[in-house]
Design a protein around this motif. Structure first.
Motif, PDB file in Angstrom:
ATOM      1  N   GLY A  74       0.865  -1.165  -0.162  1.00  0.00           N
ATOM      2  CA  GLY A  74       0.037  -0.044   0.022  1.00  0.00           C
ATOM      3  C   GLY A  74       0.990   1.398   0.014  1.00  0.00           C
ATOM      4  O   GLY A  74       0.219   2.307   0.176  1.00  0.00           O
ATOM      5  N   CYS A  75       1.999   1.123  -0.486  1.00  0.00           N
ATOM      6  CA  CYS A  75       2.903   2.568  -0.499  1.00  0.00           C
ATOM      7  C   CYS A  75       2.871   2.847  -2.088  1.00  0.00           C
ATOM      8  O   CYS A  75       3.394   2.286  -2.861  1.00  0.00           O
ATOM      9  CB  CYS A  75       4.268   2.286   0.020  1.00  0.00           C
ATOM     10  SG  CYS A  75       5.300   3.673   0.080  1.00  0.00           S
ATOM     11  N   GLN A 152      -5.334   6.490  -3.922  1.00  0.00           N
ATOM     12  CA  GLN A 152      -4.091   7.237  -4.323  1.00  0.00           C
ATOM     13  C   GLN A 152      -4.079   8.590  -3.809  1.00  0.00           C
ATOM     14  O   GLN A 152      -2.953   8.949  -3.131  1.00  0.00           O
ATOM     15  CB  GLN A 152      -3.942   6.997  -6.037  1.00  0.00           C
ATOM     16  CG  GLN A 152      -3.732   5.716  -6.295  1.00  0.00           C
ATOM     17  CD  GLN A 152      -3.708   5.514  -7.952  1.00  0.00           C
ATOM     18  OE1 GLN A 152      -4.747   6.201  -8.520  1.00  0.00           O
ATOM     19  NE2 GLN A 152      -3.110   4.835  -8.568  1.00  0.00           N
ATOM     20  N   PHE A 153      -4.984   9.205  -4.073  1.00  0.00           N
ATOM     21  CA  PHE A 153      -4.921  10.754  -3.809  1.00  0.00           C
ATOM     22  C   PHE A 153      -5.205  11.104  -2.500  1.00  0.00           C
ATOM     23  O   PHE A 153      -4.543  12.096  -1.744  1.00  0.00           O
ATOM     24  CB  PHE A 153      -6.218  11.593  -4.767  1.00  0.00           C
ATOM     25  CG  PHE A 153      -5.599  11.631  -6.113  1.00  0.00           C
ATOM     26  CD1 PHE A 153      -4.681  12.892  -6.449  1.00  0.00           C
ATOM     27  CD2 PHE A 153      -5.857  10.670  -7.231  1.00  0.00           C
ATOM     28  CE1 PHE A 153      -3.970  12.879  -7.650  1.00  0.00           C
ATOM     29  CE2 PHE A 153      -5.022  10.914  -8.200  1.00  0.00           C
ATOM     30  CZ  PHE A 153      -4.446  11.821  -8.767  1.00  0.00           C
ATOM     31  N   ASN A 154      -5.934  10.339  -1.455  1.00  0.00           N
ATOM     32  CA  ASN A 154      -5.684  10.370  -0.272  1.00  0.00           C
ATOM     33  C   ASN A 154      -4.376  10.287   0.638  1.00  0.00           C
ATOM     34  O   ASN A 154      -3.964  10.962   1.208  1.00  0.00           O
ATOM     35  CB  ASN A 154      -6.712   9.169   0.534  1.00  0.00           C
ATOM     36  CG  ASN A 154      -8.148   9.569   0.794  1.00  0.00           C
ATOM     37  OD1 ASN A 154      -8.408  10.847   0.859  1.00  0.00           O
ATOM     38  ND2 ASN A 154      -8.944   8.623   0.889  1.00  0.00           N
ATOM     39  N   GLN A 155      -3.471   9.271  -0.204  1.00  0.00           N
ATOM     40  CA  GLN A 155      -2.081   9.162   0.414  1.00  0.00           C
ATOM     41  C   GLN A 155      -1.461  10.502  -0.132  1.00  0.00           C
ATOM     42  O   GLN A 155      -0.678  10.878   0.692  1.00  0.00           O
ATOM     43  CB  GLN A 155      -1.587   7.836  -0.348  1.00  0.00           C
ATOM     44  CG  GLN A 155      -0.216   7.549   0.275  1.00  0.00           C
ATOM     45  CD  GLN A 155       0.363   6.322   0.181  1.00  0.00           C
ATOM     46  OE1 GLN A 155       1.637   6.078  -0.378  1.00  0.00           O
ATOM     47  NE2 GLN A 155      -0.560   5.287   0.331  1.00  0.00           N
ATOM     48  N   ILE A 156      -1.409  10.794  -1.378  1.00  0.00           N
ATOM     49  CA  ILE A 156      -0.884  12.078  -1.611  1.00  0.00           C
ATOM     50  C   ILE A 156      -1.173  13.420  -0.801  1.00  0.00           C
ATOM     51  O   ILE A 156      -0.142  13.894  -0.294  1.00  0.00           O
ATOM     52  CB  ILE A 156      -1.066  12.495  -3.316  1.00  0.00           C
ATOM     53  CG1 ILE A 156      -0.487  11.419  -4.059  1.00  0.00           C
ATOM     54  CG2 ILE A 156      -0.741  13.926  -3.661  1.00  0.00           C
ATOM     55  CD1 ILE A 156      -1.083  11.488  -5.784  1.00  0.00           C
ATOM     56  N   ARG A 185     -13.444  15.252  -4.477  1.00  0.00           N
ATOM     57  CA  ARG A 185     -13.871  14.868  -3.453  1.00  0.00           C
ATOM     58  C   ARG A 185     -12.671  14.526  -2.195  1.00  0.00           C
ATOM     59  O   ARG A 185     -13.075  14.785  -1.195  1.00  0.00           O
ATOM     60  CB  ARG A 185     -14.672  13.721  -3.660  1.00  0.00           C
ATOM     61  CG  ARG A 185     -16.164  13.926  -3.751  1.00  0.00           C
ATOM     62  CD  ARG A 185     -17.158  12.789  -3.799  1.00  0.00           C
ATOM     63  NE  ARG A 185     -16.838  11.918  -5.010  1.00  0.00           N
ATOM     64  CZ  ARG A 185     -17.321  11.958  -6.327  1.00  0.00           C
ATOM     65  NH1 ARG A 185     -18.060  12.777  -6.728  1.00  0.00           N
ATOM     66  NH2 ARG A 185     -17.124  10.729  -6.830  1.00  0.00           N
ATOM     67  N   VAL A 186     -11.559  14.325  -2.771  1.00  0.00           N
ATOM     68  CA  VAL A 186     -10.425  14.234  -1.863  1.00  0.00           C
ATOM     69  C   VAL A 186      -9.762  15.363  -1.652  1.00  0.00           C
ATOM     70  O   VAL A 186      -9.596  15.728  -0.420  1.00  0.00           O
ATOM     71  CB  VAL A 186      -9.140  13.249  -2.444  1.00  0.00           C
ATOM     72  CG1 VAL A 186      -8.019  12.964  -1.581  1.00  0.00           C
ATOM     73  CG2 VAL A 186     -10.184  11.667  -2.816  1.00  0.00           C
TER      74      VAL A 186
END
Length: 300
Positions: A74-75, A152-156, A185-186
């Protein structure tokens, strides 16, 4: 990652210190070149590596596209894909247990590319964005699945601590109309690129869509889509047009004459374009001077 910065050559370290700590006032669309997969290095494309970034930054690039994929744990890392061919083409050993698909981060860290280039996690990109405050990053996250895009964009956004001053230097690429809303929405990014390599929508439909989305500031397309009518329509709306992936100033000049604004490239640098423009101007001046010479009198 930070230990790499500590080991930088003195000249590069001094250059970085001279940049200061505030973000550049220039928007990313002030630049006409986008370094594809962080740019090529030693004539090798697609490494998405730390060394590729530093090399191309030193050559004057300021906008960098990076391929992003999740590892098996998940990285988010700089990686075009997980095919066996991708490992082989990057000089990474393929073992019997590898059948294609993501690997865990610790194993990816151990697999340098061509025995010298290093993987970047998005956490490493965060460090780079602090160290190089005038660098912009264009995301190529590949997926159109809503859950994957959200993750993906939550992590970014989380890794950048929701800092709007740094997040304005992240330019997401969207691959279809739905993806825009998923990312919004993120986090409401300042600028988006609609890249067309995954869509079957007509040029006319793309024009209608980007007209309704002021934050979609650019459209990136393969060469075959760069028709004069499409480019003219984008320009009339104030949208930038980019073509990928172009690796010669001569080809760029041809597309620029058709109305293309900028280019994704592995190897062409701003200095290459300056040299090409100077050479072309010199040739033009010589041709003009020759034409101005008096014609010989054929009667003598």
């Amino acid at each position: 990652m930070k230990k790499w910065f500590a080991a930088l050559p003195p000249l590069l370290a001094a250059c970085m210190l001279s940049l200061g700590s505030s973000a550049s006032a220039a928007g990313w669309t002030d630049y006409r070149l986008v370094a594809h997969a962080l740019g090529g290095i030693d004539q090798k494309p697609y490494t998405n590596s730390y060394e590729a970034f530093v090399t191309n930054y030193e050559k004057g690039q300021r906008v960098f596209e990076i391929d992003l994929q999740f590892t098996s744990d998940g990285c988010l890392v700089g990686r075009h894909d997980w095919s066996l061919y991708a490992f082989q083409s990057l000089g990474q050993p393929v073992s019997a247990d590898m059948t294609g698909g993501p690997l865990p981060l610790d194993r990816m860290r151990s697999l340098t590319m061509f025995d010298q280039y290093h993987l970047l996690t998005f956490g490493d990109i965060v460090d780079i964005m602090h160290e190089y405050p005038d660098a912009y990053f264009v995301t190529d996250t590949k997926s159109t699945d809503s859950d994957t895009v959200t993750a993906q964009f939550n992590q970014i956004v989380e890794l950048l601590n929701e800092d709007p001053h740094i997040l304005k230097r992240i330019i997401p690429q969207i691959y279809n109309e739905k993806m825009y809303g998923v990312i919004e929405r993120v986090f409401p990014f300042e600028s988006y690129i609609y890249t067309l390599y995954q869509t079957a929508d007509s040029n006319q439909k793309v024009l209608q869509y980007v007209k309704s989305r002021p934050k979609v500031t650019a459209v990136t397309m393969p060469e075959w889509r760069a028709t004069s009518g499409f480019l003219s329509g984008l320009k009339q709306m104030g949208k930038r047009s980019f073509v990928h992936t172009i690796n010669s100033p001569e080809a760029m000049d041809k597309y620029k004459a058709k109305g293309v604004y900028g280019f994704y490239t592995d190897f062409v640098t701003p200095e290459d374009l300056r040299r090409y423009a100077a050479k072309k101007a010199q040739q033009g001046a010589a041709k003009t001077a020759k034409a101005a010479l008096p014609k010989p009198d054929k009667r003598t």
